[in-house]
Design a protein around this motif. Structure first.
Motif, mmCIF file in Angstrom:
data_model
loop_
_atom_site.group_PDB
_atom_site.id
_atom_site.type_symbol
_atom_site.label_atom_id
_atom_site.label_comp_id
_atom_site.label_asym_id
_atom_site.label_seq_id
_atom_site.Cartn_x
_atom_site.Cartn_y
_atom_site.Cartn_z
ATOM 1 N N ASN A 108 53.274 3.455 -26.850
ATOM 2 C CA ASN A 108 52.900 4.814 -27.249
ATOM 3 C C ASN A 108 52.136 4.815 -28.560
ATOM 4 O O ASN A 108 51.925 5.865 -29.151
ATOM 5 N N ASN A 109 51.744 3.624 -29.025
ATOM 6 C CA ASN A 109 50.981 3.544 -30.263
ATOM 7 C C ASN A 109 49.723 2.717 -30.037
ATOM 8 O O ASN A 109 49.535 2.134 -28.978
ATOM 9 N N ASP A 110 48.860 2.700 -31.048
ATOM 10 C CA ASP A 110 47.619 1.945 -30.942
ATOM 11 C C ASP A 110 47.913 0.453 -30.967
ATOM 12 O O ASP A 110 48.745 -0.009 -31.754
ATOM 13 N N LEU A 111 47.223 -0.281 -30.098
ATOM 14 C CA LEU A 111 47.378 -1.724 -30.073
ATOM 15 C C LEU A 111 46.033 -2.379 -29.857
ATOM 16 O O LEU A 111 45.082 -1.737 -29.410
ATOM 17 N N ALA A 112 45.968 -3.645 -30.199
ATOM 18 C CA ALA A 112 44.747 -4.427 -30.013
ATOM 19 C C ALA A 112 45.087 -5.671 -29.201
ATOM 20 O O ALA A 112 46.162 -6.245 -29.360
ATOM 21 N N LEU A 113 44.154 -6.047 -28.341
ATOM 22 C CA LEU A 113 44.277 -7.277 -27.565
ATOM 23 C C LEU A 113 43.147 -8.200 -27.978
ATOM 24 O O LEU A 113 41.984 -7.804 -27.950
ATOM 25 N N ILE A 114 43.493 -9.416 -28.320
ATOM 26 C CA ILE A 114 42.493 -10.417 -28.663
ATOM 27 C C ILE A 114 42.643 -11.531 -27.649
ATOM 28 O O ILE A 114 43.604 -12.301 -27.688
ATOM 29 N N GLY A 115 41.721 -11.531 -26.702
ATOM 30 C CA GLY A 115 41.797 -12.473 -25.597
ATOM 31 C C GLY A 115 40.443 -13.067 -25.304
ATOM 32 O O GLY A 115 39.622 -13.239 -26.207
#
Length: 134
Positions: free
Chosen positions: A74-81
């Motif tokens: 329910n919060n902002d997230l980042a994916l580094i893939g």
């Protein structure tokens, strides 16, 4: 990361810092370059963020496990893939079809997707590095 990659990442991070709300969770693949990227970006986009290595972000990993995982936040997230995984995930979220590449991620590009309700996603912005990095 190479010295050039670090410089480019710092420039991109400074750019993102001006307009990106605080990210609370940053997931990265197990590759060293992804971990280093996450650690450096944290200073710009989420100083209080939890940085966590996560399985399933490798180039040919299936996107399905991430659909529920992302939706449960329910919060902002980042994916580094890695590519093509990130492109497939973005396509699946935006149009429901992972094999239609609608976003082309250059190395170092950043995209912001936003959930509008439980299942609907939209692209807010995408920044390729050549627009920011000198």
């Amino acid at each position: 990361l190479t010295a050039s990659g670090i410089r480019d990442l710092e420039v991109m991070g400074s750019f993102l810092e001006r307009g990106t709300p605080g990210v609370l969770t940053i997931f990265h693949s197990g590759k060293v370059r992804a971990r280093e990227t996450a650690e450096r970006l944290t200073r710009h986009i989420g100083q209080d963020a939890v940085v966590e290595e996560a399985a399933g972000l490798a180039p040919n990993d299936p996107v399905e496990p991430w659909l529920d995982r992302i939706s449960s936040h329910n919060n902002d997230l980042a994916l580094i893939g890695h590519m093509p995984f990130l492109s497939k995930l973005a396509s699946r979220l935006l149009i429901g079809e992972e094999n239609r590449e609608i976003l082309v991620f250059e190395q170092g590009a950043v995209a912001c997707l936003e959930r509008d309700g439980r299942e609907t996603w939209r692209l807010i912005w995408m920044v390729p590095p050549h627009l920011v990095v000198r």
